[in-house]
Design a protein around this motif. Structure first.
Motif, short mmCIF file in Angstrom:
data_model
loop_
_atom_site.label_atom_id
_atom_site.label_comp_id
_atom_site.label_asym_id
_atom_site.label_seq_id
_atom_site.Cartn_x
_atom_site.Cartn_y
_atom_site.Cartn_z
N UNK A 65 0.83 -1.21 0.00
CA UNK A 65 0.00 0.00 0.00
C UNK A 65 0.87 1.26 0.00
N UNK A 66 2.16 1.13 0.35
CA UNK A 66 3.04 2.30 0.41
C UNK A 66 3.98 2.40 -0.80
N UNK A 67 3.65 1.72 -1.89
CA UNK A 67 4.57 1.70 -3.04
C UNK A 67 4.81 3.12 -3.59
N UNK A 68 3.78 3.97 -3.52
CA UNK A 68 3.96 5.33 -4.04
C UNK A 68 4.94 6.10 -3.14
N UNK A 69 4.77 5.98 -1.84
CA UNK A 69 5.69 6.68 -0.91
C UNK A 69 7.14 6.19 -1.09
N UNK A 70 7.28 4.88 -1.27
CA UNK A 70 8.63 4.32 -1.43
C UNK A 70 9.26 4.84 -2.72
N UNK B 57 3.65 10.18 -11.05
CA UNK B 57 3.73 11.50 -10.37
C UNK B 57 4.78 11.49 -9.26
N UNK B 58 5.00 10.32 -8.67
CA UNK B 58 5.98 10.21 -7.58
C UNK B 58 7.41 10.21 -8.10
N UNK B 59 7.57 10.07 -9.44
CA UNK B 59 8.92 10.15 -10.00
C UNK B 59 9.49 8.82 -10.47
#
Ligand code: SF4
Ligand code: FES
Length: 385
Positions: free
Chosen positions: A76-81, A111-113
Motif C-alpha cells: 500500500x506504500x509503493x507510491x511513498x517508497x 507522479x511520484x517520479x
C-alpha cells in the motif's frame, strides 16, 4: 569509487539494490526465482524502514533501485517508497506483473517520479500465458497496463522468461514488444533457482529449440536496430561458460528481502552455512563491507581448481555459487554450467534427458505450501543420472 569503511578502502560501492518489497503476488509462475519459503505479509519491513534503507543505499553509492517482489504494487506504500527513491536521486525501476492493483497505482507512481517499468509477460497467446502464470484474465490487464505506461511516456521493458512452455513464441514476444511500444525486450531463458529448480523438468527446453530461439533473436536485433533492444539470457545448462552471476558475488548488487535480510543474490539463502545480516541490526554499508555472507565468495581467494588458475576467473567470477551448490553440492565448486567443470557433461546430459521427457505438471509458486517438495539433488560425477 566510494570507500565503504576505513578497513576496506578499495571496495567499490554496489551499483544496484534489489528491493523485494513483498513476496505477495497475484501470479504463481512456476519459474519464480523467489525462495520456496516465501516471506509472509506480517514479516514485511514497514515504510519507515524501507525509507531508511533507501537513504543508506543512496549514501553508499547505489544508483539503481529495482522495486520488486513478488508484486511490488501489492504494497500500500509503493507510491511513498517510489517518492523516496526520487527524492534521493535513485533511479527507480518497477518490476511488475501489471495485474491486480498495478494499473490503478500507475499514474500516482509516475507522479511520484518513477523512472522505468519492467513488465513481465508469460506468453503471447493469452491462454498459454495464463496457464503459465496461473491466473485467468491476466493478459488483458497486462496489455492495458503497458498501454498506460507508454501513454505516460515512461520507458517500458518487457520481460519474457523462456522455457519449453513458451519457447515456440519467441518471435511472438518480439512482435508483442514492438506492438506495445517497449524500448527493450528481455528474452531470458529460465535460470534454475527457487521454484524454477523444483520445476526444472517441466521447464527445460531442448538444445535445438534453444539454438532456434537464439537465431530468431539475432535476426530480430538486426531488423529492429534503433527501435527495440533485445537482451538475451542464454540457458546455463547449454552454455559453454557461465555468467558472472549477479555481476560477481558481492561486487555489484545487494538484495533486500521483504523481511529485511540482505543477500548477495536472490538465491543465496539456499547456501545454508552462510550468515546473513538484517537491515534491522546493521547499516547497509556495514553489511556490504563486513557481512559474512557478502565476504564469503567475494573476489577469487575462495576459488578451487579449475577456477583458481583459469584466466576467466575475473570475468565470470566462477559463475553462480547457488547453482554450484545445487548441482555440485558445493557452493565453492566451479559452476557446472562451465564446460571446464568436471560435472558439465552430466549437466548437459540431464538437460537433454529432461527436455525429451513428457513435462510433469507445474508446481505453482504459493506462499505457505509445497515447501517440503524435494528439489532435484546434486549430481555426482561418477553416478548414473
Ligand atoms: Fe569461469 Fe571457473 Fe569456468 Fe574458468 S573454470 S571459465 S573461472 S567458471
Ligand atoms: Fe546466487 Fe547465482 S543465484 S550466485
Amino acid at each position: 569509487m566510494n570507500a565503504i569503511t576505513p578497513n576496506t578502502p578499495s571496495l567499490p560501492a554496489p551499483v544496484g539494490l534489489l528491493a523485494e518489497l513483498t513476496h505477495r503476488c497475484p501470479l504463481r509462475c512456476p519459474y519464480c526465482s523467489n525462495p520456496l519459503e516465501l516471506d509472509r505479509r506480517s514479516g514485511e519491513l514497514d515504510t519507515a524502514t524501507w525509507q531508511r534503507v533507501l537513504t543508506e543505499a543512496a549514501g553508499l553509492g547505489v544508483l539503481h533501485v529495482h522495486l520488486s517482489g513478488g508484486e511490488p504494487t501489492a504494497r500500500s506504500d509503493i507510491v511513498e517508497i517510489t517518492q523516496t527513491c526520487a527524492k534521493l536521486g535513485l533511479y527507480s525501476n518497477l518490476i511488475t506483473s501489471g495485474v491486480g492493483g498495478a494499473l490503478a497505482k500507475l499514474d500516482a507512481l509516475y507522479d511520484a517520479g518513477l523512472d522505468h517499468v519492467q513488465l513481465s509477460v508469460q506468453g503471447v497467446d493469452a491462454a498459454n500465458a495464463e496457464k503459465i502464470g496461473g491466473l485467468k484474465n491476466a493478459q488483458p490487464q497486462k496489455f492495458a497496463f503497458a498501454e498506460r505506461v507508454t501513454q505516460l511516456g515512461l520507458p517500458l521493458t518487457l520481460n519474457s522468461v523462456i522455457h519449453r512452455g513458451n519457447i515456440h513464441e519467441v518471435e511472438g514476444f518480439i512482435d508483442l514488444a514492438v506492438k506495445l511500444g517497449a524500448k527493450r525486450l528481455e528474452v531470458a531463458h529460465t535460470q534454475y533457482y527457487g521454484w524454477a529448480y523444483v520445476n526444472r523438468a517441466a521447464l527445460m527446453p531442448d538444445k535445438a529449440q534453444v539454438d532456434q530461439s537464439i537465431r530468431i533473436v539475432e535476426a530480430a536485433r538486426e531488423r529492429l536496430k534503433g527501435q527495440l533492444v533485445i537482451d538475451l539470457v542464454v540457458p546455463d545448462y547449454y552454455a559453454k561458460y557461465p555468467k558472472a552471476c549477479a555481476g560477481g558475488w558481492g561486487r555489484k548488487l545487494m538484495n533486500v528481502t521483504p523481511a529485511g535480510k540482505v543477500l548477495p543474490c536472490h538465491a543465496a539463502e539456499t547456501i545454508k552455512h552462510l550468515e546473513f545480516w538484517y537491515v534491522s541490526d546493521h547499516s547497509l554499508a556495514d553489511i556490504w563491507a563486513n557481512s559474512p555472507a557478502f565476504t564469503a565468495y567475494r573476489g577469487t581467494d575462495w576459488m578451487k581448481e579449475p577456477c583458481r588458475s583459469c584466466d576467466r576467473r575475473e570475468k565470470d567470477w566462477g559463475g553462480c555459487r547457488c547453482q554450484a551448490l545445487a548441482l555440485a553440492g558445493d557452493a565453492a565448486a566451479t559452476d557446472p554450467a562451465c564446460s571446464l567443470s568436471p560435472l558439465h557433461a552430466k549437466v548437459r546430459e540431464l538437460a537433454t534427458e529432461e527436455a525429451a521427457e513428457t513435462p510433469p505438471d507445474y508446481v505453482y509458486r504459493t506462499i505457505g505450501s509445497n515447501v517440503d517438495r524435494a528439489a532435484p539433488p546434486p549430481l555426482k560425477e561418477d553416478a548414473p543420472l
